[in-house]
Each structure stands twice: as structure tokens, then as C-alpha cells.
Design a protein around this motif. Structure first.
Motif, PDB file in Angstrom:
ATOM      1  N   PHE A   1       4.124   7.577   2.165  1.00  0.00           N
ATOM      2  CA  PHE A   1       4.833   6.407   2.666  1.00  0.00           C
ATOM      3  C   PHE A   1       4.474   5.197   1.818  1.00  0.00           C
ATOM      4  O   PHE A   1       3.287   4.890   1.629  1.00  0.00           O
ATOM      5  CB  PHE A   1       4.440   6.097   4.108  1.00  0.00           C
TER       6      PHE A   1
ATOM      7  N   ILE B   1       2.274  -3.655   9.358  1.00  0.00           N
ATOM      8  CA  ILE B   1       2.683  -2.912   8.169  1.00  0.00           C
ATOM      9  C   ILE B   1       4.100  -2.414   8.394  1.00  0.00           C
ATOM     10  O   ILE B   1       4.414  -1.849   9.441  1.00  0.00           O
ATOM     11  CB  ILE B   1       1.737  -1.720   7.942  1.00  0.00           C
TER      12      ILE B   1
ATOM     13  N   GLY C   1      -3.273  11.158  10.641  1.00  0.00           N
ATOM     14  CA  GLY C   1      -2.762   9.803  10.504  1.00  0.00           C
ATOM     15  C   GLY C   1      -2.583   9.427   9.047  1.00  0.00           C
ATOM     16  O   GLY C   1      -3.132  10.071   8.153  1.00  0.00           O
ATOM     17  N   PRO C   2      -1.795   8.381   8.795  1.00  0.00           N
ATOM     18  CA  PRO C   2      -1.651   7.901   7.408  1.00  0.00           C
ATOM     19  C   PRO C   2      -2.992   7.432   6.874  1.00  0.00           C
ATOM     20  O   PRO C   2      -3.747   6.765   7.581  1.00  0.00           O
ATOM     21  CB  PRO C   2      -0.676   6.722   7.553  1.00  0.00           C
TER      22      PRO C   2
ATOM     23  N   GLN D   1      -0.039  11.238   4.060  1.00  0.00           N
ATOM     24  CA  GLN D   1      -0.182  11.810   5.399  1.00  0.00           C
ATOM     25  C   GLN D   1      -0.045  13.316   5.333  1.00  0.00           C
ATOM     26  O   GLN D   1       0.975  13.838   4.865  1.00  0.00           O
ATOM     27  CB  GLN D   1       0.862  11.230   6.356  1.00  0.00           C
TER      28      GLN D   1
ATOM     29  N   PHE E   1       6.634   0.274   7.103  1.00  0.00           N
ATOM     30  CA  PHE E   1       6.611   1.517   6.355  1.00  0.00           C
ATOM     31  C   PHE E   1       7.994   1.870   5.823  1.00  0.00           C
ATOM     32  O   PHE E   1       9.017   1.603   6.458  1.00  0.00           O
ATOM     33  CB  PHE E   1       6.139   2.668   7.253  1.00  0.00           C
ATOM     34  N   GLY E   2       7.998   2.515   4.659  1.00  0.00           N
ATOM     35  CA  GLY E   2       9.205   3.173   4.195  1.00  0.00           C
ATOM     36  C   GLY E   2       9.430   4.445   4.991  1.00  0.00           C
ATOM     37  O   GLY E   2       8.627   4.817   5.850  1.00  0.00           O
ATOM     38  N   SER E   3      10.523   5.110   4.695  1.00  0.00           N
ATOM     39  CA  SER E   3      10.939   6.266   5.485  1.00  0.00           C
ATOM     40  C   SER E   3      10.171   7.541   5.146  1.00  0.00           C
ATOM     41  O   SER E   3      10.290   8.537   5.845  1.00  0.00           O
ATOM     42  CB  SER E   3      12.434   6.507   5.309  1.00  0.00           C
TER      43      SER E   3
ATOM     44  N   TYR F   1       0.530   5.209   1.481  1.00  0.00           N
ATOM     45  CA  TYR F   1      -0.227   6.054   2.391  1.00  0.00           C
ATOM     46  C   TYR F   1       0.137   7.515   2.159  1.00  0.00           C
ATOM     47  O   TYR F   1       1.283   7.856   1.871  1.00  0.00           O
ATOM     48  CB  TYR F   1       0.048   5.692   3.850  1.00  0.00           C
TER      49      TYR F   1
ATOM     50  N   PRO G   1       0.830  -1.218   0.000  1.00  0.00           N
ATOM     51  CA  PRO G   1       0.000   0.000   0.000  1.00  0.00           C
ATOM     52  C   PRO G   1       0.856   1.256   0.000  1.00  0.00           C
ATOM     53  O   PRO G   1       2.013   1.246   0.426  1.00  0.00           O
ATOM     54  CB  PRO G   1      -0.773  -0.116   1.320  1.00  0.00           C
TER      55      PRO G   1
ATOM     56  N   LEU H   1      -4.786   5.441   3.529  1.00  0.00           N
ATOM     57  CA  LEU H   1      -4.516   4.624   2.348  1.00  0.00           C
ATOM     58  C   LEU H   1      -4.844   5.394   1.080  1.00  0.00           C
ATOM     59  O   LEU H   1      -5.931   5.960   0.941  1.00  0.00           O
ATOM     60  CB  LEU H   1      -5.337   3.348   2.399  1.00  0.00           C
TER      61      LEU H   1
END
Lengths: 113, 114
Positions: A89, A101, A43-44, A38, A103-105, A36, A34, A46
Motif C-alpha cells: 500500500f 493516513i 497488519g500493515p 502487508q 491509503f492507496g487501494s 506499507y 510511506p 512500514l
């Protein structure tokens, strides 16, 4: 092996341009990817997601390209708008097990008017 | 549209104090999560909770942390003795567990430890 690597860290795009964010993963057990969005103080949320059985998924101006053999996937935002300015993200998880989940940075995207 | 609700939105606490962050997941969801985001950094997994027990926890989730679902609606994260480095945004998420579902995140609680 649990990491999801994301680049670039920040991105500035002119209004109407294409924003491209790239991600790579290592764990081949991941089968759900997914993205996201933000906004500050929120919040993140989708944005769009893909399973590895397809190489591309498009929803409106947002497209995910997925390369299973390279273990890479990317988000393309066409006709970028100032309202798209946010942190994005990429993420990965094992879909069937409702697992955590990873997450990437994050990429801070700014769209210039 | 159903949503995950978190309270408070901002909590300031003295170092060493206990805090409880509260979440109301989406009503028919079965899986619950806490994530943390230190300012400007990525979102990190803390713990997942299913069937009234922890199903997975990260290295961050040490003995100072605990989670509870005290009734049918609330899901709480307790930090027993807060440290300065606990300052972060804490996000609750829930997932229904049925096929083709996605996790929904709350708005977050900003915890500031002074």
C-alpha cells in the motif's frame, strides 16, 4: 482530493526481476509518503517512506522515486524475491500534525520462483 | 521491539450485538487510531484520538461507533449494534507524536458479523 490512487491492482514478477508500483496524489498538503507491506492476516508494516524534499530514497532493495511536480511516487523492488510476495500500500499524510493516513487501494505482488 | 497488541484476533458476533475491540498501544505513544479493512479492499481511516478525545473521524465512524481509553494502557473501539457490513479487519495504530515518527499498526481483529 483526499485520495491516493495506486496501480497496478496486481503484479506478477519473476524472481530476480524489478517490481514497480505507482501512486498519485492530489492534496498538496500531504508531505509524508510511506509504503506499507502487508502479509495475509497481519497488519500493515512500514517498509520505507519519503518526504517531498528529496526525489529518491533507497533502503536495501527498496527504492521510492518521488516526482513532486507530477504528484506521483513509485516503489521499486530490485532483485525481487518470493519472500516479497505481499500486498503493498502506498499512503500519504500530513507529517507534522500526526494526521490520519490515507491509503492507496493496494497492489498484490506475487514473485514467481 | 515494542508493538501494538490487539485482542481478540478473531471475533464472531450476531447482527445487532455490541462488540468491543481492544488495543494496547505502544506505551509512550500519544496518538491512537482505528482503521478498517474490508476483505480485499484498502485500509480506511475510522478515527483518531489524542489527549483523551477524538481529534478526527471519518464518515464511517457514525453513532454506532465509539472509542475510549479507559485506563493508561488500553484503547477500545465499541460497535453498539453490529451490522453485516461491519465485517472487516480492524487495525489499531499508535504514534508517539515526537519528531520523525511513524505510526505502528497492530495485527488486527477480524470481525465477522453473522
Amino acid at each position: 482530493q483526499q485520495q491516493v490512487k495506486q496501480s497496478p491492482q496486481s503484479l506478477i514478477v519473476q524472481k530476480g526481476g524489478i517490481s514497480i508500483i505507482n501512486c498519485a496524489y492530489e492534496n498538496t498538503a500531504f508531505d509524508y509518503f510511506p509504503w506499507y507491506q502487508q502479509f495475509p492476516g497481519k497488519g500493515p508494516a512500514l517498509l520505507i517512506a519519503i518526504r517531498p524534499d528529496v526525489s529518491e530514497k533507497k533502503e536495501g532493495r527498496f527504492t521510492i522515486s518521488f516526482n513532486k511536480s507530477a504528484k506521483q511516487f513509485s516503489l521499486h523492488i530490485m532483485d525481487s524475491q518470493p519472500g516479497d510476495s505481499a500486498t503493498y500500500f502506498c499512503a500519504a499524510r500530513r507529517y507534522s500534525s500526526a494526521s490520519k493516513i490515507i491509503f492507496g487501494s493496494g497492489t498484490r505482488l506475487s514473485i514467481r520462483p | 521491539e515494542p508493538e501494538v497488541t490487539q485482542t481478540p484476533s478473531h471475533q464472531v458476533t450476531q447482527m445487532g450485538q455490541e462488540v468491543i475491540l481492544r488495543c494496547v498501544p505502544i506505551s509512550n505513544h500519544l496518538y491512537f487510531y482505528w482503521y478498517r479493512q474490508i476483505l480485499g479492499q484498502k485500509v480506511e481511516f475510522l478515527v483518531s484520538f489524542y489527549n483523551n478525545e477524538i481529534s478526527e473521524k471519518s464518515e464511517i465512524f457514525d453513532d454506532q461507533f465509539s472509542v475510549e481509553r479507559p485506563d493508561g494502557s488500553n484503547f477500545t473501539l465499541k460497535i453498539r449494534s453490529t451490522k453485516l457490513e461491519d465485517s472487516a479487519m480492524y487495525f489499531c495504530a499508535s504514534l508517539s507524536g515526537t519528531a520523525n515518527t511513524e505510526a505502528f499498526f497492530g495485527q488486527g481483529t477480524r470481525l465477522t458479523v453473522v
